[in-house]
Design a protein around this motif. Structure first.
Motif, mmCIF file in Angstrom:
data_model
loop_
_atom_site.group_PDB
_atom_site.id
_atom_site.type_symbol
_atom_site.label_atom_id
_atom_site.label_comp_id
_atom_site.label_asym_id
_atom_site.label_seq_id
_atom_site.Cartn_x
_atom_site.Cartn_y
_atom_site.Cartn_z
ATOM 1 N N LYS A 79 1.176 -1.354 -0.149
ATOM 2 C CA LYS A 79 -0.111 -0.095 0.226
ATOM 3 C C LYS A 79 1.118 1.249 -0.080
ATOM 4 C CE LYS A 79 -3.734 -1.583 2.897
ATOM 5 N NZ LYS A 79 -5.001 -1.879 3.781
ATOM 6 N N ILE A 80 1.984 1.619 0.719
ATOM 7 C CA ILE A 80 2.968 2.225 0.257
ATOM 8 C C ILE A 80 3.580 2.556 -0.358
ATOM 9 C CG2 ILE A 80 2.464 2.789 3.078
ATOM 10 C CD1 ILE A 80 4.112 1.786 4.341
ATOM 11 N N ALA A 81 4.538 1.175 -0.959
ATOM 12 C CA ALA A 81 6.435 1.319 -1.112
ATOM 13 C C ALA A 81 5.413 0.831 -3.137
ATOM 14 C CB ALA A 81 6.864 0.909 -0.617
ATOM 15 N N LEU A 214 -1.433 5.974 6.668
ATOM 16 C CA LEU A 214 -0.652 4.689 5.018
ATOM 17 C C LEU A 214 -0.397 5.865 3.951
ATOM 18 C CD1 LEU A 214 -2.180 1.531 5.084
ATOM 19 C CD2 LEU A 214 -0.183 2.141 6.236
ATOM 20 N N GLU A 215 -1.653 6.417 3.735
ATOM 21 C CA GLU A 215 -1.235 7.646 2.488
ATOM 22 C C GLU A 215 -0.386 8.452 2.441
ATOM 23 O OE1 GLU A 215 -2.735 7.581 -0.859
ATOM 24 O OE2 GLU A 215 -3.097 6.097 0.363
ATOM 25 N N LYS A 218 3.196 6.759 2.758
ATOM 26 C CA LYS A 218 3.080 6.572 0.595
ATOM 27 C C LYS A 218 3.527 8.064 0.563
ATOM 28 C CE LYS A 218 0.943 4.751 -2.891
ATOM 29 N NZ LYS A 218 -0.926 4.443 -4.081
ATOM 30 N N GLU A 219 3.023 9.218 0.380
ATOM 31 C CA GLU A 219 3.915 10.566 -0.356
ATOM 32 C C GLU A 219 5.062 10.963 0.196
ATOM 33 O OE1 GLU A 219 0.843 14.058 1.069
ATOM 34 O OE2 GLU A 219 -0.873 12.461 0.097
ATOM 35 N N ALA A 222 7.555 8.267 -2.001
ATOM 36 C CA ALA A 222 7.464 8.777 -3.319
ATOM 37 C C ALA A 222 7.804 9.858 -3.105
ATOM 38 C CB ALA A 222 5.697 9.415 -3.510
#
Length: 226
Positions: A79-81, A214-215, A218-219, A222
Motif C-alpha cells: 500500500k505504501i511502497a 498510510l497515504e 506513501k507520499e 514517493a
C-alpha cells in the motif's frame, strides 16, 4: 549472490549455535530453522528485521520471492511502497522465525553467544545488501535502526550516515557516506561500500496505521524514490 551460497552460510550458522543457548526459548527459535528472501538486484531495497512465526502454521519454504509474499505485513508494504515495478527487493536483517521482536533482548542476555549468532547472520545480510547495491533503502522497522550504524553507540554493520531530512512525520532520511572505522563491524572484510550515496529512509513506525496515515507515509516514500 546464489541461493546455494546463502543456504550454506545459514546452515553453518545454525549448526554452530543450535541447542547451545541457556534459554530454552532461544533453542526453540533455532529449532524452527531459517527463512530468507531470494536476493534480487534492485534500485529500491525494503528491509525488515526478521520473519514472523505462527504456532501451528503450515511449514513454509525456507526461501521466497517478494512477489510471492502473502503475509499481512507485505500487504501493508504494497500500500505504501513501489513494489510492483520490478525494481524493488526485500530483505530481513535476520533469518530466524519469531513474531515478537523482544526476543532480541534474550539473545543480548546470552552475551557472546547471542551476539555472535546475530552478528554472523548480519554479516551475511550485509554482503547481500552490498551485492544488491540499491539506490534507496527503506528501513521499515524502528527496532532495526541501530543495526545499520545510524546510532553512535551501536556499530553492527557500521555505515556512516549524514542526515538529509529529519522533519518527515513518519521517518528520517539519511545518506550513506561510507563505513565507520570501528573495528567491531560485523563485516570488517568489507573495506569499501557499494552503497556510498545511497539514500536510507528510516521509518519510525508502520503498525496500527489508519488508511489516512498510510497515504501520508506513501507520499513521504514517493518523494524519496522518485
Amino acid at each position: 549472490m546464489t541461493k546455494e551460497h546463502i543456504e550454506s552460510k545459514l546452515t553453518t550458522i545454525w549448526d554452530k549455535f543450535s541447542n547451545k543457548f541457556e534459554s530454552g526459548d532461544l533453542n526453540k527459535v533455532l529449532d524452527r530453522k531459517f527463512v530468507y528472501t531470494l536476493p534480487e538486484k534492485s534500485d529500491i531495497l525494503i528491509t525488515g528485521i526478521n520473519p514472523s512465526f505462527r504456532e501451528g502454521s503450515v511449514e513454509a519454504p525456507i526461501s521466497y520471492k517478494l512477489s510471492d509474499a502473502k503475509h499481512s505485513y507485505f500487504t501493508t508494504l504494497r500500500k505504501i511502497a513501489p513494489i510492483h515495478n520490478g525494481h524493488t527487493s526485500y530483505l530481513d536483517l535476520f533469518h530466524f522465525k519469531n513474531t515478537e521482536q523482544s526476543i532480541l533482548s534474550k539473545f543480548y542476555l546470552e552475551k557472546d553467544l547471542g551476539l555472535g549468532f546475530l552478528a554472523e547472520q548480519l554479516n551475511l545480510t550485509q554482503h547481500i545488501i552490498e551485492w544488491i547495491a540499491p539506490k534507496v533503502i527503506l528501513v521499515m522497522n524502528k527496532g532495526s535502526w541501530g543495526f545499520w550504524g545510524k546510532e553512535s553507540n551501536c556499530t553492527w554493520m557500521g555505515y556512516e550516515m549524514e542526515m538529509l531530512n529529519e522533519s518527515f512525520k513518519f521517518g528520517q532520511l539519511c545518506q550513506i557516506t561510507g563505513l565507520r572505522l570501528n573495528n567491531d563491524r560485523v563485516a570488517p572484510e568489507i573495506e569499501q561500500t557499494s552503497l556510498k550515496g545511497t539514500k536510507v529512509y528510516f521509518s519510525r513506525h508502520l503498525n496500527r496505521m489508519s488508511n489516512e496515515q498510510l497515504e501520508l507515509i506513501k507520499e513521504e516514500i514517493a518523494s524519496i524514490v522518485i
